[in-house]
Enzyme design. Structure first.
Site, PDB file in Angstrom:
ATOM      1  N   ASP A  31      76.495   3.364  60.511  1.00 17.74           N
ATOM      2  CA  ASP A  31      75.802   2.637  59.557  1.00 17.74           C
ATOM      3  C   ASP A  31      75.213   1.204  60.321  1.00 17.74           C
ATOM      4  OD1 ASP A  31      74.808   1.760  56.966  1.00 17.74           O
ATOM      5  OD2 ASP A  31      76.540   0.976  56.255  1.00 17.74           O
ATOM      6  N   ASN A  79      70.673  11.579  52.074  1.00 20.48           N
ATOM      7  CA  ASN A  79      69.588  10.897  52.666  1.00 20.48           C
ATOM      8  C   ASN A  79      68.361  11.581  52.612  1.00 20.48           C
ATOM      9  OD1 ASN A  79      71.513  10.094  55.777  1.00 20.48           O
ATOM     10  ND2 ASN A  79      71.065   8.940  53.969  1.00 20.48           N
TER      11      ASN A  79
END
Length: 265
Positions: A31, A79
């Protein structure tokens, strides 16, 4: 007055990690790519591109120290909802990674694996992924798993469907369904148990990653953004894991007694 001990060098830290018990399987939530780019006034994709260098460094380090399995959360089921141009660029970057790392994966005996709804990937990504998985299938070194179009809830749902289908065909009776049998229907069924999950960028949530598998995993949250998460940061997470006591629901005294008995055996 004594000076405080200086931190170990990178080489010494890596050697120290190698000498202690390693996690069998490490999962990483990579991340912070977008924030890394935004902090520098760059397009978000530059963060993803720099993050691919971290993928290479961490994978090489994992192989050197002797990890059996490393799973990288590369692209989640959620995503797909990102802007179309970002998704397309991520797919291009994934294809580049598969092509550029092919030789290193094969030369170092790494077995490439993938989990998730990989059939949703575009052909220009899925084809080189399938080829490299096939070419490396007999490698006996570290298993490198890419979680692609992956979600923990999605994995559990597909497993539940397959269990129900097996039961409807008379191949499985509900009373015989236990944890071990259920695990055989997961995408990770041929991987070791997950002992450590690392998340970078300071966020402290699981984001739908390996929900079943991390039931007893140790968690390590690093403040480092993924593009800056290189060898030393990874080694420090492994060292942190090695300092923890793994109890699996037992008391500390029970764990110490079992360790003592194993040492005497």
């Amino acid at each position: 007055m004594e000076r405080p001990a200086s931190p170990p060098s990178l080489t010494a830290l890596e050697r120290l990690v190698q000498e202690r018990p390693l996690p069998r399987h490490v999962g990483i939530i990579m991340d912070g790519n977008g924030r890394w780019a935004e902090m520098r006034g760059l397009p978000r994709m530059e963060g993803h591109r720099e993050g691919s260098t971290s993928v290479r460094e961490v994978t090489r380090c994992a192989r050197r120290v002797g990890l059996k399995a490393l799973t990288l959360y590369a692209f989640s089921s959620q995503n797909w909802a990102r802007p179309a141009e970002e998704v397309a660029a991520l797919m291009d970057l994934l294809r580049e990674y598969l092509e550029s790392e092919r030789e290193e994966i094969l030369d170092n005996g790494i077995r490439l694996n993938a989990i998730g709804e990989v059939d949703k990937l575009p052909r220009f990504v899925k084809d080189p992924l399938d080829r490299l998985r096939a070419e490396s299938a007999n490698n006996t070194g570290m298993v490198l798993t890419l979680a692609l179009s992956y979600g923990g809830r999605e994995e559990l749902l597909q497993a539940a469907r397959r269990v129900a289908e097996a039961a409807s065909r008379g191949e499985l009776s509900p009373e015989n369904l236990d944890g071990q049998t259920f695990e055989s229907y997961l995408w990770t069924h041929d991987l070791p148990a997950v002992d450590l999950v690392v998340r970078t960028s300071g966020e402290q949530r699981m984001s739908n990653f390996l929900l079943w598998q991390m039931a007893y995993a140790e968690l390590c949250f690093s403040e480092v953004l993924w593009p800056d998460f290189r060898t030393e940061a990874f080694l420090r997470c492994l060292a942190q894991y090695q300092q923890r006591e793994r109890r699996f629901g037992l008391t500390s005294a029970q764990v110490k007694r079992e360790d003592s008995q194993r040492a005497k055996a």
